[in-house]
Design an enzyme around this catalytic site. Sequence first.
Site, PDB file in Angstrom:
ATOM      1  N   CYS A  52       3.608  14.013  -1.186  1.00 36.47           N
ATOM      2  CA  CYS A  52       4.221  12.980  -2.027  1.00 36.47           C
ATOM      3  C   CYS A  52       4.891  13.593  -3.252  1.00 36.47           C
ATOM      4  O   CYS A  52       5.782  12.996  -3.830  1.00 36.47           O
ATOM      5  CB  CYS A  52       3.174  11.967  -2.441  1.00 36.47           C
ATOM      6  SG  CYS A  52       1.723  12.740  -3.127  1.00 36.47           S
TER       7      CYS A  52
ATOM      8  N   GLU B 191      -5.102   9.006 -11.278  1.00 37.90           N
ATOM      9  CA  GLU B 191      -6.307   9.645 -10.759  1.00 37.90           C
ATOM     10  C   GLU B 191      -6.510  10.954 -11.504  1.00 37.90           C
ATOM     11  O   GLU B 191      -5.647  11.409 -12.252  1.00 37.90           O
ATOM     12  CB  GLU B 191      -6.144   9.924  -9.258  1.00 37.90           C
ATOM     13  CG  GLU B 191      -5.977   8.667  -8.434  1.00 37.90           C
ATOM     14  CD  GLU B 191      -6.098   8.920  -6.944  1.00 37.90           C
ATOM     15  OE1 GLU B 191      -5.166   9.522  -6.374  1.00 37.90           O
ATOM     16  OE2 GLU B 191      -7.127   8.532  -6.359  1.00 37.90           O
TER      17      GLU B 191
HETATM   18  P1  NAD Z   1       0.414   4.768   5.415  1.00 39.94           P
HETATM   19  O1  NAD Z   1       0.704   3.844   4.298  1.00 39.94           O
HETATM   20  O2  NAD Z   1       0.971   4.462   6.739  1.00 39.94           O
HETATM   21  O3  NAD Z   1      -1.168   4.900   5.639  1.00 39.94           O
HETATM   22  C1  NAD Z   1      -2.030   5.285   4.615  1.00 39.94           C
HETATM   23  C2  NAD Z   1      -3.417   4.783   4.941  1.00 39.94           C
HETATM   24  O4  NAD Z   1      -3.397   3.359   4.884  1.00 39.94           O
HETATM   25  C3  NAD Z   1      -3.923   5.160   6.318  1.00 39.94           C
HETATM   26  O5  NAD Z   1      -5.303   5.434   6.259  1.00 39.94           O
HETATM   27  C4  NAD Z   1      -3.674   3.881   7.115  1.00 39.94           C
HETATM   28  O6  NAD Z   1      -4.551   3.735   8.205  1.00 39.94           O
HETATM   29  C5  NAD Z   1      -3.948   2.833   6.067  1.00 39.94           C
HETATM   30  N1  NAD Z   1      -3.306   1.527   6.335  1.00 39.94           N
HETATM   31  C6  NAD Z   1      -2.182   1.276   7.054  1.00 39.94           C
HETATM   32  N2  NAD Z   1      -1.935  -0.047   7.078  1.00 39.94           N
HETATM   33  C7  NAD Z   1      -2.906  -0.650   6.348  1.00 39.94           C
HETATM   34  C8  NAD Z   1      -3.188  -1.989   5.998  1.00 39.94           C
HETATM   35  N3  NAD Z   1      -2.414  -2.996   6.388  1.00 39.94           N
HETATM   36  N4  NAD Z   1      -4.264  -2.252   5.221  1.00 39.94           N
HETATM   37  C9  NAD Z   1      -5.050  -1.243   4.796  1.00 39.94           C
HETATM   38  N5  NAD Z   1      -4.851   0.051   5.103  1.00 39.94           N
HETATM   39  C10 NAD Z   1      -3.777   0.350   5.867  1.00 39.94           C
HETATM   40  O7  NAD Z   1       0.863   6.190   4.888  1.00 39.94           O
HETATM   41  P2  NAD Z   1       0.803   7.594   5.639  1.00 39.94           P
HETATM   42  O8  NAD Z   1       1.964   7.615   6.583  1.00 39.94           O
HETATM   43  O9  NAD Z   1      -0.555   7.854   6.178  1.00 39.94           O
HETATM   44  O10 NAD Z   1       1.018   8.620   4.434  1.00 39.94           O
HETATM   45  C11 NAD Z   1       2.261   9.003   4.005  1.00 39.94           C
HETATM   46  C12 NAD Z   1       2.631   8.309   2.709  1.00 39.94           C
HETATM   47  O11 NAD Z   1       1.635   8.531   1.730  1.00 39.94           O
HETATM   48  C13 NAD Z   1       3.909   8.817   2.106  1.00 39.94           C
HETATM   49  O12 NAD Z   1       4.719   7.749   1.692  1.00 39.94           O
HETATM   50  C14 NAD Z   1       3.445   9.595   0.885  1.00 39.94           C
HETATM   51  O13 NAD Z   1       4.366   9.723  -0.137  1.00 39.94           O
HETATM   52  C15 NAD Z   1       2.255   8.843   0.480  1.00 39.94           C
HETATM   53  N6  NAD Z   1       1.361   9.680  -0.326  1.00 39.94           N
HETATM   54  C16 NAD Z   1       1.297   9.456  -1.672  1.00 39.94           C
HETATM   55  C17 NAD Z   1       0.505  10.252  -2.473  1.00 39.94           C
HETATM   56  C18 NAD Z   1       0.396  10.033  -3.955  1.00 39.94           C
HETATM   57  O14 NAD Z   1      -0.530  10.542  -4.550  1.00 39.94           O
HETATM   58  N7  NAD Z   1       1.277   9.285  -4.562  1.00 39.94           N
HETATM   59  C19 NAD Z   1      -0.240  11.269  -1.894  1.00 39.94           C
HETATM   60  C20 NAD Z   1      -0.146  11.471  -0.535  1.00 39.94           C
HETATM   61  C21 NAD Z   1       0.652  10.648   0.248  1.00 39.94           C
END
Ligand code: NAD
Length: 452
Positions: A264, A432
């Site tokens: 991210c 965080e």
């Molecule tokens: P995602 O949003 O698809 O999933 C993240 C988590 O949420 C997973 O565990 C997933 O199972 C869960 N999830 C999905 N739908 C949900 C729902 N309706 N209700 C509750 N939980 C749900 O994201 P991803 O593809 O796993 O991760 C990539 C994204 O994460 C990128 O956009 C990245 O930028 C972001 N990210 C941000 C940071 C930060 O600190 N800002 C850090 C790492 C990743």
Amino acid sequence: MSTSYDVINPATEEIVKNVPHLDLEATDLVIVKAAKAFETWRHIAPGERARLLRSFSQVVTDHREELAQIEITNSGHTRGNALWEADNVANTLMYYAASPERLFGRQIPVPGGIDVTFKEPLGVVGIIVPWNFPMPIAGWGFAPALAAGNTVVLKPAEYTPLSAIRLGELALIAGIPEGVFNVLPGKGSVVGNRFVTHPLVRKVVFTGSTTVGKQIMVGCAEQVKRVTLELGGKSSNIIFADADIEKAAAGAPGAVFDNAGQDCCSRSRILVQKSAFDNFMEHFEVAVKKFRVEDPNLSTAEMGPLISKKQFDVVESFLDEPIAFKGNAPTSPGYWMAPTVLLPKNTQARSWREEIFGPVVSVMVFEDEAEAIAMANDSEYGLSGSIWTRDIGRALRVSRGIETGALSVNSNSSVRFWTPFGGFKQSGLGRELGPDALDSFTEVKNVFISND
Ligand code: NAD
């Protein structure tokens, strides 16, 4: 009905393990168990809670090789990164192990008695983790949450549950009581969503995409549930002509291609001052071409594969813009992609605006400081970024001008467990890590005691 999921090694496309997924009923049982455990965990003496967290940290350190190997196999992370990630969990636990005994309130002068504040734990905290950094992102949530006296239910991402499952076992080995730290593999729409809707879960810490983060925020509003969001990014690496151009160019591949760009904080937009463009690109090309994309088990590997075929296809869809040059990647099975440098036509290009989450970077030029700040801020995101200049005044002005949460000057390193981390704008809500993280896992209670 329970389901399960085949975890795939992204470097070989082989099945590593079949992981059962919790259904709604099983999720509810664990949430109730965590709520029960809260009643004892919250009352454990601060020194004892601190000791248990230090013990958890030590057990993680004792298993760092095993945890790293799990992450290499499950997530395709390079050996160097995976070891750093296991150590990051241990370090974050050790850092917050110092806080139960330092969870200070205040004494505020009032007439007729004394007034004191307490930082009370919230109850059960739900932590939803993405697949890109399974261990650190889990630890950034559970270490301060546990230190503040909460119990935790944690849902790893479907692709990458193995290190979190092992951390749950290590917590028990370390002496953390049963029910205090619970790992629940499952689907976001089932387990993750239940954290949002279950009234016994008092806070949700979500790291993931901005789209899902918005849904979580809407869902949490129903119960005025506390929420921390760490979402997407489109961060800028801004290089002024007065910078050490060779150093900036040598560091730029790592700043965007680390973890195959699935970060991210990845600096996926490079802004170079016009007069330095040719010089920068010459050195940058050399650095990109020697960036080592190879078997993540090798200690020399700088980048592994993408996490999945789906992610590969998403990233590939960005490669229809003019390409300046590319690095190398294996052609064997696995979701391998060569680091790629794009030259978008203008700031409306898709690669310039959208989070790609892969080893692709876009380069554009700017004329002066004002234009650099305006270009960097022309994004719905604001998570991280770098500024390269030898002029201290400019470094300060640009740092203050950019709407982003974690910046570095003459460096690309912006995440430390002892400094705050989080985003402006649609990159998130709350912070965080750092010295104040416990504030997001406690409620302030004010108590007035009369002299009478
Ligand atoms: P995602 O949003 O698809 O999933 C993240 C988590 O949420 C997973 O565990 C997933 O199972 C869960 N999830 C999905 N739908 C949900 C729902 N309706 N209700 C509750 N939980 C749900 O994201 P991803 O593809 O796993 O991760 C990539 C994204 O994460 C990128 O956009 C990245 O930028 C972001 N990210 C941000 C940071 C930060 O600190 N800002 C850090 C790492 C990743």
